[in-house]
Enzyme design. Structure first.
Site, PDB file in Angstrom:
ATOM      1  N   CYS A   4     -15.229 -58.462  87.261  1.00 22.33           N
ATOM      2  CA  CYS A   4     -15.675 -58.292  85.823  1.00 22.33           C
ATOM      3  C   CYS A   4     -14.670 -58.647  84.966  1.00 22.33           C
ATOM      4  O   CYS A   4     -13.569 -58.570  84.861  1.00 22.33           O
ATOM      5  CB  CYS A   4     -15.731 -56.581  85.553  1.00 22.33           C
ATOM      6  SG  CYS A   4     -15.998 -55.998  83.936  1.00 22.33           S
ATOM      7  N   CYS A   7     -12.980 -56.061  82.508  1.00 21.31           N
ATOM      8  CA  CYS A   7     -11.998 -55.334  83.529  1.00 21.31           C
ATOM      9  C   CYS A   7     -10.900 -56.131  83.555  1.00 21.31           C
ATOM     10  O   CYS A   7      -9.502 -55.887  83.538  1.00 21.31           O
ATOM     11  CB  CYS A   7     -12.333 -54.897  84.789  1.00 21.31           C
ATOM     12  SG  CYS A   7     -13.547 -53.515  84.820  1.00 21.31           S
ATOM     13  N   ASN A  87     -25.994 -54.613  73.399  1.00 20.51           N
ATOM     14  CA  ASN A  87     -27.027 -55.222  74.298  1.00 20.51           C
ATOM     15  C   ASN A  87     -27.060 -54.998  75.385  1.00 20.51           C
ATOM     16  O   ASN A  87     -26.065 -54.563  75.886  1.00 20.51           O
ATOM     17  CB  ASN A  87     -26.643 -56.851  74.389  1.00 20.51           C
ATOM     18  CG  ASN A  87     -26.556 -57.640  72.834  1.00 20.51           C
ATOM     19  OD1 ASN A  87     -27.649 -57.228  71.998  1.00 20.51           O
ATOM     20  ND2 ASN A  87     -25.821 -58.660  72.560  1.00 20.51           N
ATOM     21  N   GLY A  93     -30.062 -60.139  76.010  1.00 19.49           N
ATOM     22  CA  GLY A  93     -28.877 -61.328  76.115  1.00 19.49           C
ATOM     23  C   GLY A  93     -27.477 -60.942  76.508  1.00 19.49           C
ATOM     24  O   GLY A  93     -26.632 -61.462  76.471  1.00 19.49           O
ATOM     25  N   HIS A  98     -20.240 -54.954  81.322  1.00 17.08           N
ATOM     26  CA  HIS A  98     -19.345 -54.158  81.132  1.00 17.08           C
ATOM     27  C   HIS A  98     -19.548 -53.637  79.762  1.00 17.08           C
ATOM     28  O   HIS A  98     -19.321 -54.528  78.910  1.00 17.08           O
ATOM     29  CB  HIS A  98     -17.970 -54.395  81.558  1.00 17.08           C
ATOM     30  CG  HIS A  98     -16.765 -53.584  81.018  1.00 17.08           C
ATOM     31  ND1 HIS A  98     -15.717 -53.304  82.060  1.00 17.08           N
ATOM     32  CD2 HIS A  98     -16.645 -52.903  80.103  1.00 17.08           C
ATOM     33  CE1 HIS A  98     -14.826 -52.297  81.433  1.00 17.08           C
ATOM     34  NE2 HIS A  98     -15.446 -51.925  80.229  1.00 17.08           N
ATOM     35  N   HIS A 100     -19.980 -52.938  75.961  1.00 18.16           N
ATOM     36  CA  HIS A 100     -19.237 -53.352  74.912  1.00 18.16           C
ATOM     37  C   HIS A 100     -20.018 -53.194  73.485  1.00 18.16           C
ATOM     38  O   HIS A 100     -21.117 -53.656  73.702  1.00 18.16           O
ATOM     39  CB  HIS A 100     -18.656 -54.644  75.084  1.00 18.16           C
ATOM     40  CG  HIS A 100     -19.683 -55.854  75.484  1.00 18.16           C
ATOM     41  ND1 HIS A 100     -20.147 -55.955  76.665  1.00 18.16           N
ATOM     42  CD2 HIS A 100     -20.474 -56.765  74.655  1.00 18.16           C
ATOM     43  CE1 HIS A 100     -21.197 -56.652  76.590  1.00 18.16           C
ATOM     44  NE2 HIS A 100     -21.357 -57.127  75.627  1.00 18.16           N
ATOM     45  N   HIS A 102     -20.444 -54.447  69.950  1.00 15.39           N
ATOM     46  CA  HIS A 102     -20.096 -55.591  69.141  1.00 15.39           C
ATOM     47  C   HIS A 102     -19.900 -55.167  67.668  1.00 15.39           C
ATOM     48  O   HIS A 102     -21.061 -54.350  67.171  1.00 15.39           O
ATOM     49  CB  HIS A 102     -21.229 -56.692  69.006  1.00 15.39           C
ATOM     50  CG  HIS A 102     -21.444 -57.429  70.267  1.00 15.39           C
ATOM     51  ND1 HIS A 102     -21.091 -58.842  70.298  1.00 15.39           N
ATOM     52  CD2 HIS A 102     -22.217 -57.013  71.364  1.00 15.39           C
ATOM     53  CE1 HIS A 102     -21.492 -59.233  71.570  1.00 15.39           C
ATOM     54  NE2 HIS A 102     -22.112 -58.152  72.186  1.00 15.39           N
TER      55      HIS A 102
END
Ligand code: 5GP
Ligand code: ZN
Length: 114
Positions: A4, A7, A87, A93, A98, A100, A102
């Site tokens: 990942c 990670c 997302n 998209g 992992h 996240h 934005h």
């Protein structure tokens, strides 16, 4: 998780410009910013998508959102406004599996996104 990207950023195996870190979260600059500020806020724990969140993760997700608000305040655009986005999976998209958050800010943002 071995394969990942985020990670690896968390473990400092891949470089990134860090904005914040604490026991639960890491925040870093997006490599391909879509706005003057484009920061990604990630949990240290590998969670592939929003669909993998557990009931015990409520506090973790709340911390992610609050961290976005604090970074927006620190960067001076909290009052002007900003956008936070998760997302999830292919139709949205998602490209890194992992989770996240934005944080986009520093300019006027169009709505709806494409
Ligand atoms: P997604 O499309 O999964 O919602 O968002 C992934 C984000 O990760 C994209 O905005 C992309 O620019 C960013 N990204 C992809 N690879 C890297 C990288 O190696 N370093 C950093 N800092 N950001 C990355
Ligand atoms: Zn991961």
């Amino acid at each position: 998780m071995a394969d990942c990207l985020f990670c690896k950023i968390i473990d400092r195996d891949v470089p990134a410009t860090l904005v914040h870190e604490d026991g639960d979260l890491v925040a870093f600059e997006d490599i391909n910013p879509g706005a003057p500020t484009h920061v990604l806020i990630v949990p240290r724990r590998h969670i592939a998508t929003l669909n993998d969140l557990l009931a015990d993760d409520h506090d973790l997700v709340g911390r992610m959102v609050r961290r976005a608000a604090l970074i927006a305040r620190d960067r001076g655009f909290a009052e002007a406004g900003y956008r936070t986005v998760f997302n999830c999976n292919a139709d949205a998209g998602q490209s890194v599996y992992h989770i996240h958050l934005h944080l986009l800010g520093g300019r006027k943002l169009a709505w709806p996104p494409g």
